[in-house]
Design a protein around this motif. Structure first.
Motif, PDB file in Angstrom:
ATOM      1  N   LYS A 279       0.823  -1.202   0.000  1.00 57.82           N
ATOM      2  CA  LYS A 279       0.000   0.000   0.000  1.00 57.82           C
ATOM      3  C   LYS A 279       0.863   1.260   0.000  1.00 57.82           C
ATOM      4  N   SER A 280       1.902   1.251   0.810  1.00 51.46           N
ATOM      5  CA  SER A 280       2.790   2.417   0.864  1.00 51.46           C
ATOM      6  C   SER A 280       3.509   2.649  -0.455  1.00 51.46           C
ATOM      7  N   GLY A 281       3.796   1.556  -1.166  1.00 53.37           N
ATOM      8  CA  GLY A 281       4.546   1.655  -2.416  1.00 53.37           C
ATOM      9  C   GLY A 281       3.686   1.653  -3.661  1.00 53.37           C
ATOM     10  N   ASN A 282       2.376   1.843  -3.506  1.00 56.15           N
ATOM     11  CA  ASN A 282       1.454   1.854  -4.647  1.00 56.15           C
ATOM     12  C   ASN A 282       1.532   0.574  -5.471  1.00 56.15           C
ATOM     13  N   ALA A 283       1.726  -0.534  -4.773  1.00 51.93           N
ATOM     14  CA  ALA A 283       1.774  -1.842  -5.423  1.00 51.93           C
ATOM     15  C   ALA A 283       0.496  -2.617  -5.084  1.00 51.93           C
ATOM     16  N   LYS A 284       0.386  -3.816  -5.624  1.00 44.02           N
ATOM     17  CA  LYS A 284      -0.736  -4.701  -5.345  1.00 44.02           C
ATOM     18  C   LYS A 284      -0.204  -5.924  -4.609  1.00 44.02           C
ATOM     19  N   ALA A 285      -1.121  -6.691  -4.018  1.00 42.93           N
ATOM     20  CA  ALA A 285      -0.690  -7.860  -3.260  1.00 42.93           C
ATOM     21  C   ALA A 285      -1.694  -8.999  -3.417  1.00 42.93           C
ATOM     22  N   ILE A 286      -1.205 -10.193  -3.144  1.00 43.04           N
ATOM     23  CA  ILE A 286      -2.019 -11.404  -3.191  1.00 43.04           C
ATOM     24  C   ILE A 286      -1.927 -12.077  -1.831  1.00 43.04           C
ATOM     25  N   GLY A 287      -3.080 -12.341  -1.232  1.00 44.99           N
ATOM     26  CA  GLY A 287      -3.123 -12.971   0.077  1.00 44.99           C
ATOM     27  C   GLY A 287      -2.995 -14.477  -0.003  1.00 44.99           C
ATOM     28  N   VAL A 288      -3.121 -15.124   1.159  1.00 47.75           N
ATOM     29  CA  VAL A 288      -2.895 -16.561   1.212  1.00 47.75           C
ATOM     30  C   VAL A 288      -3.783 -17.213   2.269  1.00 47.75           C
ATOM     31  N   ASP A 289      -4.099 -18.461   2.041  1.00 46.79           N
ATOM     32  CA  ASP A 289      -4.837 -19.336   2.950  1.00 46.79           C
ATOM     33  C   ASP A 289      -6.311 -18.949   3.059  1.00 46.79           C
ATOM     34  N   SER A 290      -6.612 -17.786   3.657  1.00 47.61           N
ATOM     35  CA  SER A 290      -7.982 -17.301   3.760  1.00 47.61           C
ATOM     36  C   SER A 290      -8.228 -16.241   2.700  1.00 47.61           C
ATOM     37  N   ASP A 291      -9.488 -15.847   2.530  1.00 53.23           N
ATOM     38  CA  ASP A 291      -9.816 -14.714   1.667  1.00 53.23           C
ATOM     39  C   ASP A 291      -9.464 -13.454   2.444  1.00 53.23           C
ATOM     40  N   GLN A 292      -8.227 -12.995   2.279  1.00 54.44           N
ATOM     41  CA  GLN A 292      -7.728 -11.941   3.156  1.00 54.44           C
ATOM     42  C   GLN A 292      -8.339 -10.572   2.872  1.00 54.44           C
ATOM     43  N   TYR A 293      -8.951 -10.404   1.725  1.00 56.51           N
ATOM     44  CA  TYR A 293      -9.666  -9.155   1.434  1.00 56.51           C
ATOM     45  C   TYR A 293     -10.776  -8.935   2.454  1.00 56.51           C
ATOM     46  N   ASN A 294     -11.361 -10.004   2.942  1.00 52.56           N
ATOM     47  CA  ASN A 294     -12.500  -9.915   3.847  1.00 52.56           C
ATOM     48  C   ASN A 294     -12.142 -10.071   5.319  1.00 52.56           C
ATOM     49  N   GLN A 295     -10.858 -10.128   5.646  1.00 52.21           N
ATOM     50  CA  GLN A 295     -10.463 -10.247   7.042  1.00 52.21           C
ATOM     51  C   GLN A 295     -10.553  -8.886   7.743  1.00 52.21           C
ATOM     52  N   LYS A 296     -11.278  -8.829   8.853  1.00 56.61           N
ATOM     53  CA  LYS A 296     -11.487  -7.562   9.555  1.00 56.61           C
ATOM     54  C   LYS A 296     -10.176  -6.918   9.991  1.00 56.61           C
ATOM     55  N   THR A 297      -9.204  -7.726  10.381  1.00 59.82           N
ATOM     56  CA  THR A 297      -7.940  -7.179  10.865  1.00 59.82           C
ATOM     57  C   THR A 297      -7.090  -6.592   9.737  1.00 59.82           C
ATOM     58  N   LEU A 298      -7.520  -6.807   8.498  1.00 54.17           N
ATOM     59  CA  LEU A 298      -6.779  -6.284   7.342  1.00 54.17           C
ATOM     60  C   LEU A 298      -7.578  -5.227   6.588  1.00 54.17           C
ATOM     61  N   ALA A 299      -8.610  -4.693   7.228  1.00 57.09           N
ATOM     62  CA  ALA A 299      -9.492  -3.740   6.552  1.00 57.09           C
ATOM     63  C   ALA A 299      -8.741  -2.518   6.033  1.00 57.09           C
ATOM     64  N   SER A 300      -7.690  -2.095   6.730  1.00 57.09           N
ATOM     65  CA  SER A 300      -6.965  -0.880   6.337  1.00 57.09           C
ATOM     66  C   SER A 300      -6.130  -1.064   5.077  1.00 57.09           C
ATOM     67  N   VAL A 301      -5.896  -2.324   4.685  1.00 56.42           N
ATOM     68  CA  VAL A 301      -5.048  -2.586   3.507  1.00 56.42           C
ATOM     69  C   VAL A 301      -5.778  -3.398   2.443  1.00 56.42           C
ATOM     70  N   LYS A 302      -7.088  -3.625   2.623  1.00 55.46           N
ATOM     71  CA  LYS A 302      -7.820  -4.504   1.711  1.00 55.46           C
ATOM     72  C   LYS A 302      -7.816  -4.009   0.276  1.00 55.46           C
ATOM     73  N   ASP A 303      -7.670  -2.708   0.094  1.00 54.75           N
ATOM     74  CA  ASP A 303      -7.752  -2.163  -1.262  1.00 54.75           C
ATOM     75  C   ASP A 303      -6.582  -2.571  -2.141  1.00 54.75           C
ATOM     76  N   VAL A 304      -5.497  -3.121  -1.559  1.00 56.05           N
ATOM     77  CA  VAL A 304      -4.372  -3.588  -2.382  1.00 56.05           C
ATOM     78  C   VAL A 304      -4.415  -5.092  -2.610  1.00 56.05           C
ATOM     79  N   ILE A 305      -5.330  -5.806  -1.937  1.00 55.13           N
ATOM     80  CA  ILE A 305      -5.390  -7.270  -2.034  1.00 55.13           C
ATOM     81  C   ILE A 305      -6.278  -7.647  -3.219  1.00 55.13           C
ATOM     82  N   ILE A 306      -5.645  -7.984  -4.342  1.00 55.34           N
ATOM     83  CA  ILE A 306      -6.406  -8.238  -5.575  1.00 55.34           C
ATOM     84  C   ILE A 306      -7.038  -9.626  -5.580  1.00 55.34           C
ATOM     85  N   THR A 307      -6.454 -10.563  -4.870  1.00 57.95           N
ATOM     86  CA  THR A 307      -6.977 -11.920  -4.741  1.00 57.95           C
ATOM     87  C   THR A 307      -6.226 -12.600  -3.612  1.00 57.95           C
ATOM     88  N   SER A 308      -6.664 -13.769  -3.222  1.00 57.84           N
ATOM     89  CA  SER A 308      -5.943 -14.596  -2.258  1.00 57.84           C
ATOM     90  C   SER A 308      -5.907 -16.022  -2.770  1.00 57.84           C
TER      91      SER A 308
END
Length: 379
Positions: A279-308
């Protein structure tokens, strides 16, 4: 295979934790870029997508009464709340309580510095307290389980990510992480603007090598010119790499500084640091194991998580509990792979909707055996 098959959770095999991911419409554009133009990084034509499959949900627990079971859950480092591997296991137990009436549960989490005796004590205490089955979340429990399981022959145990424990009362729950990671590598290439991507592994172990191997192979299948950064947070034996977001941030930031604009992590709770760096570097990311876009603890960075890359630990745990309740664990697959929808990818956020046909084409090739994904990185 010992029979049984997980039914696909989402249309066209798009996977996510139950109720979390959505499967949106897609187009025939081969582009991975935001603007819809053909991405210059993609140099290989994707295999054709198969016909869309009907949506359905695993029915392993249908009409199963597990009210007599007391389930013990021994977490790996990070425990419930890691927004990844352990949370997926927890989701499976929670669903078993809700849908099958599991009578009681207990859970305990390993620390990064504990010894084998502590792991044995955790498992033994659960068994002595009458919990049955007991699920050990992670390969780190293998040696402890080898020592404890023979002492409690009437207790059923399962272990996630390890099949080295040979005992009648131990069921391995293992996955084809390399297959799901292959699709993550394809997605990274399609979504990269710099044709430069990165992999961040938590601990340099054979298990995480499977994620690395699949990701690299998938990326190279889609592009013969992609550049790949590849780093681990800690060496084998130092499991702190799975719970050090700060180090994850530092390593991922270095990859972004080198030009990587899509980062894939297999680093447990350290992945939050990877997302923050992206997020700081204007890049994108891919999560792992769970659908990390929907994890409450990752709400502040969900906009960079394109898939998991979804690893269906939740389904494996739920189906295992159902099998124990029915007194027949032979119905479980020997390996939770793409064919049984044991691994896959999420589409939450809609950021890869345009490349779902391409991903499904590669998935079908793997299921059909036309593509064999290695579980070991190339030297």
């Amino acid at each position: 295979m010992r029979g049984g098959r997980i039914v696909a959770i989402a249309a066209a095999g798009v996977l996510a934790l139950a109720g979390c991911a959505k499967d949106s419409g897609s187009n025939d554009n081969a582009s991975g870029s935001e603007g819809g133009n053909a991405g210059e990084c993609v140099t290989a034509e994707a295999p054709p997508a198969p016909p869309a499959a009907a949506s359905s949900e695993s029915a392993a627990g249908a009409d199963v009464d597990a009210s007599k079971l007391k389930v013990g859950l021994a977490y790996d480092v990070g425990g419930r709340g890691d927004a990844s591997f352990n949370d997926a296991a927890a989701a499976g137990v929670d669903r078993a309580v809700e849908q099958m009436g599991v009578a009681d549960t207990t859970e305990s989490t390993a620390s990064a510095t504990e010894d084998e005796a502590s792991k044995q004590q955790r498992l033994s205490q659960m068994a002595n307290e009458g919990f049955n089955p007991i699920i050990a979340v992670g390969f780190a429990y293998a040696e402890a389980l080898k020592a404890v399981a023979p002492k409690f022959p009437d207790t059923q145990f399962a272990i996630v990510d390890d099949n080295s424990v040979e005992a009648e009362n131990v069921t391995p729950l293992v996955f084809a992480e390399e297959e799901g990671s292959f699709l993550a590598g394809v997605a990274a290439v399609y979504k990269s603007e710099n044709c430069h991507i990165g992999f961040v592994g938590g601990v340099d172990t054979p298990l995480i090598h499977k994620f690395e191997a699949g990701f690299l192979q998938g990326a190279k299948a889609a592009s013969d010119k992609v550049k790949i950064e590849n780093d681990y947070l800690t060496p084998a034996g130092d499991i702190s790499g799975f719970q050090d977001p700060g180090k994850g941030n530092v390593v991922a930031s270095a990859q972004v500084d080198k030009g990587a604009d899509v980062l894939y992590h297999a680093a447990g709770a350290s992945g939050k640091g990877v997302f923050e760096a992206a997020k700081s570097g204007n890049a994108k990311a891919i999560g792992v194991d769970s659908d990390q876009y929907n994890q409450k603890t990752l709400a502040s960075v969900k906009d960079v998580i394109i898939t998991s890359m979804i690893k269906r630990v939740d389904v494996a745990v739920f189906d295992y509990i159902a099998a124990v309740a029915k007194d027949d664990v032979s119905t479980l697959p020997e390996r939770f792979n793409l064919e049984v929808d044991g691994v896959g990818y999420s589409t939450s956020g809609g950021m890869i909707d345009d490349i779902v046909p391409q991903l499904e084409g590669y998935k079908q090739q793997i299921v059909d055996g036309a593509i064999t994904v290695s579980d070991k990185p190339e030297n």
